[in-house]
Design a protein around this motif. Structure first.
Motif, PDB file in Angstrom:
ATOM      1  N   SER A   1      -4.341   7.967  -1.577  1.00  0.00           N
ATOM      2  CA  SER A   1      -4.174   6.991  -0.487  1.00  0.00           C
ATOM      3  C   SER A   1      -2.881   6.202  -0.651  1.00  0.00           C
ATOM      4  O   SER A   1      -2.153   5.970   0.316  1.00  0.00           O
ATOM      5  CB  SER A   1      -5.356   6.019  -0.460  1.00  0.00           C
ATOM      6  N   ILE A  59      -9.695   5.250   2.808  1.00  0.00           N
ATOM      7  CA  ILE A  59      -9.096   4.545   3.946  1.00  0.00           C
ATOM      8  C   ILE A  59      -8.883   3.082   3.594  1.00  0.00           C
ATOM      9  O   ILE A  59      -7.814   2.514   3.859  1.00  0.00           O
ATOM     10  CB  ILE A  59      -9.976   4.672   5.201  1.00  0.00           C
ATOM     11  N   GLU A  60      -9.883   2.467   2.982  1.00  0.00           N
ATOM     12  CA  GLU A  60      -9.774   1.054   2.611  1.00  0.00           C
ATOM     13  C   GLU A  60      -8.650   0.815   1.612  1.00  0.00           C
ATOM     14  O   GLU A  60      -7.945  -0.199   1.684  1.00  0.00           O
ATOM     15  CB  GLU A  60     -11.107   0.523   2.064  1.00  0.00           C
ATOM     16  N   ILE A  61      -8.449   1.744   0.688  1.00  0.00           N
ATOM     17  CA  ILE A  61      -7.341   1.624  -0.265  1.00  0.00           C
ATOM     18  C   ILE A  61      -6.013   1.690   0.481  1.00  0.00           C
ATOM     19  O   ILE A  61      -5.106   0.897   0.226  1.00  0.00           O
ATOM     20  CB  ILE A  61      -7.423   2.716  -1.343  1.00  0.00           C
ATOM     21  N   HIS A  78      -9.184   3.806  12.157  1.00  0.00           N
ATOM     22  CA  HIS A  78      -9.977   4.164  10.983  1.00  0.00           C
ATOM     23  C   HIS A  78     -10.317   5.654  11.036  1.00  0.00           C
ATOM     24  O   HIS A  78     -10.197   6.369  10.040  1.00  0.00           O
ATOM     25  CB  HIS A  78     -11.244   3.299  10.969  1.00  0.00           C
ATOM     26  N   ARG A 137      -1.533  -3.754   3.978  1.00  0.00           N
ATOM     27  CA  ARG A 137      -1.542  -5.230   4.051  1.00  0.00           C
ATOM     28  C   ARG A 137      -0.761  -5.834   2.899  1.00  0.00           C
ATOM     29  O   ARG A 137      -0.039  -6.820   3.073  1.00  0.00           O
ATOM     30  CB  ARG A 137      -2.988  -5.747   4.039  1.00  0.00           C
ATOM     31  N   LEU A 193      -5.413   0.998   3.689  1.00  0.00           N
ATOM     32  CA  LEU A 193      -5.245  -0.204   4.519  1.00  0.00           C
ATOM     33  C   LEU A 193      -4.926  -1.434   3.666  1.00  0.00           C
ATOM     34  O   LEU A 193      -4.108  -2.273   4.065  1.00  0.00           O
ATOM     35  CB  LEU A 193      -6.496  -0.439   5.361  1.00  0.00           C
ATOM     36  N   ALA A 194      -5.539  -1.526   2.498  1.00  0.00           N
ATOM     37  CA  ALA A 194      -5.241  -2.646   1.599  1.00  0.00           C
ATOM     38  C   ALA A 194      -3.786  -2.590   1.141  1.00  0.00           C
ATOM     39  O   ALA A 194      -3.104  -3.619   1.063  1.00  0.00           O
ATOM     40  CB  ALA A 194      -6.177  -2.626   0.392  1.00  0.00           C
ATOM     41  N   ARG A 195      -3.296  -1.381   0.863  1.00  0.00           N
ATOM     42  CA  ARG A 195      -1.896  -1.231   0.441  1.00  0.00           C
ATOM     43  C   ARG A 195      -0.950  -1.613   1.579  1.00  0.00           C
ATOM     44  O   ARG A 195       0.072  -2.256   1.361  1.00  0.00           O
ATOM     45  CB  ARG A 195      -1.631   0.197  -0.021  1.00  0.00           C
ATOM     46  N   ASP A 199     -14.137   6.837   3.433  1.00  0.00           N
ATOM     47  CA  ASP A 199     -14.066   5.416   3.805  1.00  0.00           C
ATOM     48  C   ASP A 199     -13.405   4.576   2.713  1.00  0.00           C
ATOM     49  O   ASP A 199     -12.616   3.682   3.001  1.00  0.00           O
ATOM     50  CB  ASP A 199     -15.460   4.862   4.117  1.00  0.00           C
ATOM     51  N   GLU A 200     -13.720   4.866   1.452  1.00  0.00           N
ATOM     52  CA  GLU A 200     -13.085   4.135   0.342  1.00  0.00           C
ATOM     53  C   GLU A 200     -11.591   4.435   0.284  1.00  0.00           C
ATOM     54  O   GLU A 200     -10.784   3.536   0.052  1.00  0.00           O
ATOM     55  CB  GLU A 200     -13.759   4.504  -0.982  1.00  0.00           C
TER      56      GLU A 200
END
Length: 131
Positions: free
Chosen positions: A62, A19-21, A39, A27, A23-25, A16-17
């Protein structure tokens, strides 16, 4: 030449972390994803990467996945595509990126240490000149 005698060991990120990295990249570079990128689908791709790669690269895996996905996106687009297609990842972009990332990892692991020259591990850029 600088050598360090310290090694930093970080806990492996959760899927999950990671994935968040990613997705943040996505964006951060002002891109988006189409409906095929969920997700869960990103999680499956990241979880399918070699465990040792994830353990050593951690969050960088990621970021590398997004970079390789962007290269795939750039290579598949036609010259006359619209802006939305230009900035939208598909699951296939990330699937091919994950395959390439794993391949690069295995290639690096299979290089015998005797075949690595000092010049191949030196920085690509010269340090700034001091006066």
């Amino acid at each position: 030449r600088f050598q360090t005698c310290r090694t930093f060991n970080f806990l492996r990120l959760s899927v999950d972390e990671a994935i968040e990295i990613a997705l943040a990249r996505i964006r951060q570079i002002s891109f988006g994803v189409d409906d095929t990128v969920t997700h869960a689908s990103l999680g499956d791709l990241i979880d399918g990467l070699p465990a040792e790669l994830l353990g050593k690269m951690n969050g960088h895996a990621s970021l590398r996945l997004v970079t390789l996905g962007k290269e795939r996106l750039d290579s598949r687009l036609s010259v006359d595509c619209d802006v939305e297609a230009l900035c939208r990842f598909t699951l296939r972009d990330f699937e091919q990126a994950a395959e390439r990332l794993a391949s690069e990892w295995y290639d690096r692991q299979s290089v015998p240490i005797d075949n690595v020259s000092d010049s191949s591990i030196e920085p690509a850029l010269d340090p700034p000149m001091t006066r």
